[in-house]
Each structure stands twice: as structure tokens, then as C-alpha cells.
Design a protein around this motif. Structure first.
Motif, mmCIF file in Angstrom:
data_model
loop_
_atom_site.group_PDB
_atom_site.id
_atom_site.type_symbol
_atom_site.label_atom_id
_atom_site.label_comp_id
_atom_site.label_asym_id
_atom_site.label_seq_id
_atom_site.Cartn_x
_atom_site.Cartn_y
_atom_site.Cartn_z
ATOM 1 N N LYS A 30 -6.768 4.046 13.402
ATOM 2 C CA LYS A 30 -5.782 4.187 12.326
ATOM 3 C C LYS A 30 -4.756 5.245 12.710
ATOM 4 N N THR A 71 0.870 2.944 7.488
ATOM 5 C CA THR A 71 -0.375 3.069 8.251
ATOM 6 C C THR A 71 -0.495 1.908 9.226
ATOM 7 N N TRP A 117 -2.884 -0.017 11.991
ATOM 8 C CA TRP A 117 -4.310 -0.223 12.249
ATOM 9 C C TRP A 117 -4.510 -0.922 13.585
#
Length: 564
Positions: free
Chosen positions: A174, A190, A192
Motif C-alpha cells: 500500500k 491510495t 495498492w
């Protein structure tokens, strides 16, 4: 249907599927059906020639749509449907996609048939990427998450470390970022998995972190900490990263170059420098003022006299790594405390034999006093640091070690070398014989150990910072003083290490009275002799010290250091 007519995606409808489309394959992926995972279809996103002509008119165009090739037909079409290819399509079927399954706003899905005509289109005039950027303001003002995905462009103004986590037995990555768009609106993002790694790799290769431009194609909304954020989607997302200090190819990325030029027009160098400090992990471990002016410089022999919890600065060389102390551990994501398996906890007050009741992936944090299922692999090293006066053990934790290793994470090294007692990572062994300036302190637990262990709060191996620290603590004597030029190089620390309470000062007589009745000529002569004696002492000390440095420090393996 009498004949095919040329048209665009916005011309399609449930009753109008005789349109001959000219499209570019934007992205493709293989996706199992939800209820029948053994059936794996080919999914794709296509754009027509009108895409990206108005890259910021997000709500006013319909130039993109999803398409599907059933598993039985994949081999028939896959060679012509590679990402980036342009094709002409006709004789297809149009279906409706439920909102929760839509990747783009278009509710229609184009499905390939066994007789679908798919031919190369060599004169396609549309965009290569078809960006349709959504203003950040329309995202942060949302009250609930939306279906579908969209494109965003922004400058990175902050980011956290790459987080390698282990949740419910599954490893992942992450990378949280903060972006700002052309209107000055900030948005948390964010990344991933592979996207997080892609950004981290780019960050390590980019020299200037002040103007990193990010394009997330097909991002999705996500509420985090009661704020609307974005993240990469499960399928179809592409991540484009650019150094805003360099010209961007206008033939392929005209919208991105226009955004970059807008940054140059409104952003000053001071803000760029501030942004770099919020992005770079290493920068927070090399703040010059924190080493030079805020805390006192000590030699290692003086450290034990420093009060508990009071930071000090030392300059020394890592001469040994205490490998028996290990180099990594599984820590709590909230407080970084070392975790233990919940099934390994034993109640010493119980009279009956206990049977494990916790799950295989449950861990206990003694600081949070709770069971956790999400853990993070952390660095923890114990090394020996040496200067001219002695040697001391210090503990390096995750951020400090990661800064030295150029943002290589503990998770990556565990994945490379394994979790057993195998070879010590070569990347860590490269710390040996390197000089650092360290900000250290000691807590009550470590001070009571047989061999005290100091905690490293910050460190740097920047030669300029090390030089500044030493120069700041070693002021030159005024030229008017009656002393030799070599004697001006003596520091307070050198003199303190050479003298003790048994040394007889040169300006005091044997009967204990100061020589205050000397004539000016005698005083000057005496000062000259004193300077010469100091010079001889310093030279003898440096000669002895340099010969000592040639001997490699050998760690006494018989000494057992208590683990924290």
C-alpha cells in the motif's frame, strides 16, 4: 438492419447497433465470472476518435465503453485486441451493465459474437490514451462512494512509506499519497499492489521529488477516515508517472504537458522544496539543523552521563552488526510493538492445561492490549558504533534502516532472504565501516542493561552534515591568542578525553598556588611552552588513535545482550 453506418460510441443504443465503430483498445484483462469462476472472459475498455478532445469536460462526453469477449471466442480475437491497437468493429451485440459492475459511465456493454468483424484500423485519428480528467472538487464533495471509474491528474505533495502488510495471511502493498490539482484542491489517493510498487520504484529513481505528476486512469472513489478519497480500481487501472521538471512528450501526453506548464507558472521553488521534504523518506532522516544546532554533540565516553530520555548527537562508524539480535520482526500496524501469536500466550495462573483457541493468523499486541490480524514487517537492528573515545550499542528501527537502504523495505528483504536463520542480508552488511551522525537517547529499560543500548532517533551519512556538525562543535581560536597554529585544531572533546582529575594543570604550581607573580615576558614564554606541550599531547593521542583504528573491531560473542 439494412446496412452499417459509421458513427461514434455516443450514437449507440439498444435499438441502434448497426454502427461501424473505429476504436482504440485502452486496456484488457481476463476476468472470471462471479458465480462461475471456471468461466474466464476477456474484458476491455475501448475509446473512439472523439476521446480526449475535451480532457476536462468530464460530465459532457461519452467516448468510452466496456467490451467483452466470451471465453469460447478469446482465441479467435485476442491477437487483434492487444492494448494500444486500433480496430474497426461491426456486427456485435449491445447489452446493459448494472451500475455496480460498471467501470466507465456508459451503461452499455459491447459483446463480441462469433461473426463479429474486427479489422485493423490504420488511419485512426483519436487520442492514444483518451484521458478525461475529473476535477478533485467534484470528488471530495461527494457524500457517498460512486459506482464507476474515472481519470485524475495531480501533483504529489506528500506520501507515506511503502507499506508491506500481511492481512489474514495474505501479503500486500500500500502506498498512500496526497495529490493537488490545477485548481488547488487536495485529494488523498491510495495505490495498492503493483501500483504501489510502481510508484515506489519511480520515487527511488527520480532525483527531484518536488514536482512528481501522477495520472491515475480509471480510479475509483473510496471513503477513508470519513473523507472521500480515491484508489486504483480492481481492473483496468493504469498509472502514469512523470518528472515535472522535464518536458513531457506532447504527441503522446499533450494534456499532461499542459498541466506541467501550469505548475511552472504558479508554483515557486520554495514550495517545490517543501513538497520534496514531505515525500522523501530519507529527507526526514537528514535534517541538518536537527543535528547541528538543536542538541549537544557528545563523544561516546560521555553518553552514560546523559540523563534518560535526553537526546544527544554522536559521530561514529558502524564497526559491527550484532547479528544474534536479528534484523526484522512482525509489528503492530498501530503502535509498531513486536507481536506474539495469540495461540502462544499462556496464563501462568491457570491450573489447567490450555488449548489454543486463537486463529492461525491472530496476533497479540501487549501495548494495544488487543488481538490484531493485520501485521507489518519491520526492521530492527542492533549495531556497534565507534568513535575515538569508545564503542556503544545502538538500536536502529524501521524508518532509519529503510532510509539507509534507499527505501528497501523489511518485507522485500524477508521475501528475498526468507524468514529463517539463513544468510544475513548483504544490503544490511553494507552499513559496516560507514560513518554516520546519529541522534540518540536511552530509556530506563535499556539503561539498566549490563551493556546499555541507545535508541537511534535520526541519522545521516551525508558528508556535508557530518562536516557541519564537527565544525559547529569545534570553534577556531582567535588569532590573537599566544598559541601555535596547530594548537587551534584542539577541540573541547579532545582536551577532555586527554585529561582527568589526576592531571596537573600547567598554570598551577606544585604547592597549589597559581603563578600570578610572573612578568609579562615570563608569562608569554610559559604560554608558548604550554601550547607546545598541548600540541605534543594531541599529536601523540592522534597517532595512538590512528593505529588503533587499523585493527578491525571484533564483537565479543560471549556477551549476551538482553532483547527488548
Amino acid at each position: 438492419m439494412s446496412s452499417f453506418v459509421s458513427g461514434y460510441i455516443h450514437d449507440l443504443s439498444a435499438v441502434k447497433d448497426n454502427v461501424r465503430l473505429r476504436v482504440r483498445i485502452l486496456s484488457t484483462w481476463m476476468q472470471p465470472l462471479f458465480k462461475t469462476p471456471q468461466v474466464i472472459n476477456m474484458e476491455m475498455i475501448v475509446i473512439d476518435e472523439k476521446a480526449s478532445r475535451h480532457s476536462y469536460q468530464f460530465f459532457s462526453t461519452n467516448t468510452t465503453m466496456q467490451a467483452t469477449v466470451r471465453m469460447a471466442l478469446v482465441n479467435q480475437f485476442k491477437d487483434r485486441l492487444r492494448e494500444g491497437n486500433t480496430v474497426t468493429l461491426q456486427r456485435y451485440s449491445l447489452g446493459e451493465i448494472q451500475p455496480k459492475f460498471r467501470i466507465v459511465a456508459n451503461p452499455l456493454r459491447l459483446s463480441f459474437l462469433s461473426n463479429t468483424e474486427c479489422a485493423e484500423c490504420s488511419d485512426f485519428t483519436g487520442s492514444k490514451h483518451g484521458f478525461l480528467f475529473r476535477p478533485f472538487k467534484t470528488i471530495v464533495e461527494l457524500k457517498k462512494e460512486e459506482d464507476g471509474q474515472f481519470d485524475v491528474i495531480g501533483r504529489v505533495i506528500a506520501c507515506e512509506d511503502l507499506d508491506n502488510y500481511d492481512k489474514n495471511g495474505r501479503a500486500g502493498k500500500k502506498k498512500p499519497l496526497t495529490l493537488i490539482d490545477a485548481e488547488g484542491t487536495e485529494l488523498r489517493c491510495t495505490l495498492w499492489g503493483v501500483y504501489a510498487q510502481q510508484f515506489s520504484d519511480f520515487l527511488n529513481k527520480c532525483d527531484d521529488h518536488g514536482k512528481i505528476i501522477v495520472v491515475v486512469q480509471l480510479a475509483m472513489t473510496k471513503i477513508w477516515d470519513a473523507k472521500m478519497c480515491i484508489q486504483n480500481g480492481f481492473h483496468g487501472t493504469k498509472l502514469f508517472l512523470f518528472n515535472g521538471n522535464k518536458t513531457i512528450d506532447t504527441a503522446e501526453f499533450p494534456e499532461v504537458e499542459a498541466f506541467r506548464l501550469s505548475l511552472i507558472a504558479v508554483k515557486g521553488p520554495a514550495e517545490s522544496e517543501h513538497t520534496a521534504s514531505r515525500i522523501s523518506t530519507a529527507s526526514k532522516n537528514s535534517t541538518k539543523d536537527d543535528f547541528v544546532t538543536k542538541f549537544p554533540l557528545k563523544n561516546i565516553a560521555e553518553l552514560l552521563d546523559v540523563q534518560q530520555g535526553v537526546p544527544s548527537i554522536i559521530v561514529g562508524t558502524i564497526c559491527a552488526i550484532q547479528e544474534e539480535e536479528g534484523w526484522w520482526y512482525l509489528g503492530c500496524r498501530a503502535c509498531r510493538k513486536k507481536l506474539v501469536k495469540s495461540s502462544d500466550i499462556v496464563d501462568l495462573e491457570s491450573d489447567t492445561k490450555q488449548t489454543p483457541t486463537a486463529g492461525a493468523n491472530e496476533w497479540w499486541c501487549s501495548k494495544c492490549l488487543s488481538t490484531v490480524t493485520s501485521v507489518k514487517t519491520q526492521f530492527r537492528l542492533q549495531v556497534r558504533v565507534q568513535d575515538e573515545t569508545g564503542t556503544v550499542s545502538v538500536s536502529l528501527f524501521n524508518d532509519e534502516v529503510q532510509a539507509i537502504l534507499n527505501n528497501v523495505t523489511a518485507y522485500q528483504l524477508v521475501d528475498k532472504y526468507g524468514k529463517g536463520d539463513g544468510a544475513f542480508p548483504a544490503e544490511i552488511l553494507e552499513m559496516l565501516d560507514k560513518k554516520f551522525v546519529l541522534k540518540v537517547s536511552i530509556d530506563g529499560k535499556n539503561k539498566e542493561k549490563v551493556m546499555p543500548v541507545f535508541n537511534v532517533l535520526r541519522l545521516s551519512n551525508d558528508p556535508d552534515i557530518i562536516k557541519s556538525v564537527c565544525e559547529h562543535a569545534t570553534p577556531l581560536k582567535p588569532e590573537t591568542e599566544a598559541t601555535s597554529s596547530k594548537a587551534t585544531d584542539v577541540t573541547p572533546f579532545d582536551l577532555e578525553s586527554q585529561t582527568d582529575e589526576n592531571t596537573t594543570p600547567q598554570n598551577v604550581s606544585k604547592n597549589g598556588n597559581a603563578d600570578i607573580d610572573k612578568s609579562p615576558s615570563e608569562t608569554k614564554s610559559q604560554e608558548k611552552r604550554k601550547a607546545e606541550e598541548i600540541e605534543k599531547t594531541v599529536l601523540a593521542y592522534e597517532e595512538e588513535n590512528s593505529s588503533t583504528k587499523k585493527n578491525k573491531f571484533v564483537l565479543d560473542k560471549e556477551i549476551k545482550v538482553e532483547k527488548p
